[in-house]
Design a protein around this motif. Structure first.
Motif, PDB file in Angstrom:
ATOM      1  N   UNK A  28       0.838  -1.194   0.000  1.00 12.21           N
ATOM      2  CA  UNK A  28       0.000   0.000   0.000  1.00 12.21           C
ATOM      3  C   UNK A  28       0.880   1.254   0.000  1.00 12.21           C
ATOM      4  N   UNK A  29       0.409   2.291  -0.649  1.00 19.42           N
ATOM      5  CA  UNK A  29       1.119   3.562  -0.628  1.00 19.42           C
ATOM      6  C   UNK A  29       0.151   4.657  -0.198  1.00 19.42           C
ATOM      7  N   UNK A  30       0.707   5.772   0.221  1.00 18.19           N
ATOM      8  CA  UNK A  30      -0.112   6.871   0.698  1.00 18.19           C
ATOM      9  C   UNK A  30      -0.740   7.628  -0.473  1.00 18.19           C
ATOM     10  N   UNK A  31      -1.722   8.463  -0.132  1.00 19.86           N
ATOM     11  CA  UNK A  31      -2.354   9.318  -1.139  1.00 19.86           C
ATOM     12  C   UNK A  31      -1.321  10.242  -1.770  1.00 19.86           C
ATOM     13  N   UNK A  32      -0.394  10.753  -0.953  1.00 22.89           N
ATOM     14  CA  UNK A  32       0.641  11.649  -1.474  1.00 22.89           C
ATOM     15  C   UNK A  32       1.565  10.930  -2.449  1.00 22.89           C
ATOM     16  N   UNK A  33       1.962   9.709  -2.113  1.00 25.35           N
ATOM     17  CA  UNK A  33       2.827   8.941  -3.015  1.00 25.35           C
ATOM     18  C   UNK A  33       2.139   8.707  -4.352  1.00 25.35           C
ATOM     19  N   UNK A  34       0.872   8.331  -4.295  1.00 28.49           N
ATOM     20  CA  UNK A  34       0.143   8.075  -5.543  1.00 28.49           C
ATOM     21  C   UNK A  34       0.016   9.352  -6.371  1.00 28.49           C
ATOM     22  N   UNK A  35      -0.252  10.471  -5.687  1.00 32.08           N
ATOM     23  CA  UNK A  35      -0.359  11.750  -6.390  1.00 32.08           C
ATOM     24  C   UNK A  35       0.964  12.112  -7.052  1.00 32.08           C
ATOM     25  N   UNK A  36       2.075  11.871  -6.364  1.00 32.08           N
ATOM     26  CA  UNK A  36       3.385  12.165  -6.944  1.00 32.08           C
ATOM     27  C   UNK A  36       3.672  11.253  -8.132  1.00 32.08           C
ATOM     28  N   UNK A  37       3.325   9.979  -8.000  1.00 33.16           N
ATOM     29  CA  UNK A  37       3.520   9.051  -9.120  1.00 33.16           C
ATOM     30  C   UNK A  37       2.679   9.479 -10.317  1.00 33.16           C
ATOM     31  N   UNK A  38       1.465   9.915 -10.075  1.00 27.04           N
ATOM     32  CA  UNK A  38       0.594  10.374 -11.157  1.00 27.04           C
ATOM     33  C   UNK A  38       1.197  11.585 -11.865  1.00 27.04           C
ATOM     34  N   UNK A  39       1.829  12.466 -11.081  1.00 30.79           N
ATOM     35  CA  UNK A  39       2.439  13.649 -11.686  1.00 30.79           C
ATOM     36  C   UNK A  39       3.597  13.260 -12.615  1.00 30.79           C
ATOM     37  N   UNK A  40       4.409  12.305 -12.182  1.00 26.64           N
ATOM     38  CA  UNK A  40       5.492  11.830 -13.047  1.00 26.64           C
ATOM     39  C   UNK A  40       4.937  11.140 -14.287  1.00 26.64           C
ATOM     40  N   UNK A  41       3.915  10.329 -14.090  1.00 25.85           N
ATOM     41  CA  UNK A  41       3.275   9.620 -15.208  1.00 25.85           C
ATOM     42  C   UNK A  41       2.770  10.615 -16.252  1.00 25.85           C
ATOM     43  N   UNK A  42       2.055  11.639 -15.792  1.00 23.07           N
ATOM     44  CA  UNK A  42       1.494  12.635 -16.711  1.00 23.07           C
ATOM     45  C   UNK A  42       2.600  13.383 -17.452  1.00 23.07           C
ATOM     46  N   UNK A  43       3.694  13.680 -16.764  1.00 26.82           N
ATOM     47  CA  UNK A  43       4.788  14.420 -17.402  1.00 26.82           C
ATOM     48  C   UNK A  43       5.460  13.599 -18.483  1.00 26.82           C
ATOM     49  N   UNK A  44       5.543  12.309 -18.295  1.00 26.03           N
ATOM     50  CA  UNK A  44       6.215  11.457 -19.277  1.00 26.03           C
ATOM     51  C   UNK A  44       5.418  11.319 -20.569  1.00 26.03           C
ATOM     52  N   UNK A  45       4.125  11.601 -20.548  1.00 23.54           N
ATOM     53  CA  UNK A  45       3.320  11.489 -21.758  1.00 23.54           C
ATOM     54  C   UNK A  45       3.609  12.652 -22.704  1.00 23.54           C
ATOM     55  N   UNK A  46       3.914  12.353 -23.959  1.00 23.04           N
ATOM     56  CA  UNK A  46       4.213  13.385 -24.942  1.00 23.04           C
ATOM     57  C   UNK A  46       2.963  13.862 -25.694  1.00 23.04           C
ATOM     58  N   UNK A  47       1.930  13.046 -25.696  1.00 21.82           N
ATOM     59  CA  UNK A  47       0.654  13.397 -26.351  1.00 21.82           C
ATOM     60  C   UNK A  47       0.838  13.679 -27.847  1.00 21.82           C
ATOM     61  N   UNK A  48       1.740  12.944 -28.478  1.00 17.92           N
ATOM     62  CA  UNK A  48       1.888  13.057 -29.927  1.00 17.92           C
ATOM     63  C   UNK A  48       0.750  12.319 -30.627  1.00 17.92           C
TER      64      UNK A  48
END
Length: 217
Positions: free
Chosen positions: A1-21
């Motif tokens: 299990x991870x905290x809400x903050x950890x998941x939010x941080x992971x989501x931010x990295x995930x979103x940044x890695x998307x190039x949306x080409x």
């Protein structure tokens, strides 16, 4: 299990890695080897949609894939593509690459050896490595147009597909670290990193998601 903050941080990295080409027809599609057969599936889908006439699968094995892909990542990708109906004549295999830079350099050399003219590449990677793959290809193969693609899915869907939350978060953190340190080493072009992404990365490092970090010189 991870905290809400950890998941939010992971989501931010995930979103940044998307190039949306937006995928568009290219000279060749290159599927970057990894633990994720979804890369092969997306490459096949793009091929079948007429986005490129030729596929290069590239990758040896790593500590993550040694057991599950003993014949090499690129070879397992090829087998997956053949099962999905891609003719063998439309697939080239590059079996030696062990990192993203080698994926690009060895694939380029293979295509040059075959005298295949390449002006654009549709580069297929894992969803959380789109930006890293793009930045690496732009540095090492600047003469071609690079379009990034990956499986269209959410972070939650990806974790469910891999069935290893810690592995995914470790990989996310590792991909982000490389965006920060590899430009200075000449491995990729520099990408502007928003402060919120940098903070999320530092928090996840502090929480111990560090198994895929590399030592800075």
């Amino acid at each position: 299990m991870i905290s809400v903050q950890m998941w939010s941080d992971a989501q931010r990295l995930w979103d940044f890695q998307q190039m949306h080409h937006e995928p568009r027809p290219c000279s060749v599609g290159i599927g970057l080897g990894s633990h994720d057969l979804g890369v092969a599936n997306v490459t096949v889908d793009l091929y079948q949609r007429g986005m490129f006439p030729l596929i290069v699968f590239t990758g040896a094995t790593s500590r993550t894939t040694h057991d599950r892909m003993p014949r090499g990542e690129a070879e397992h990708y090829r087998e997956q593509a053949l099962e999905m109906g891609v003719p063998a004549s439309a697939i080239l295999v590059e079996p030696r690459a062990r990192n993203t830079g080698e994926n690009i350099n060895f694939s380029r050399a293979l295509l040059e050896d075959r005298r295949i003219d390449v002006s654009s590449v549709l580069l297929v990677s894992k969803p959380y490595e789109e930006r890293r793959a793009y930045a690496t290809a732009r540095k090492l193969w600047p003469a071609v147009d690079i379009i990034s693609a990956s499986t269209p899915m959410t972070l939650s869907e990806y974790v469910d597909s891999i069935k290893d939350l810690r592995l995914v978060l470790d990989m996310l953190v590792g991909a982000q670290q490389r965006l920060l340190i590899y430009p200075d080493q000449g491995f990729m072009i520099r990408q502007e990193v928003p402060e919120s992404v940098a903070v999320a990365y530092e928090r996840l490092c502090a929480e111990g998601f560090t198994s895929r970090l590399v030592s800075a010189p």
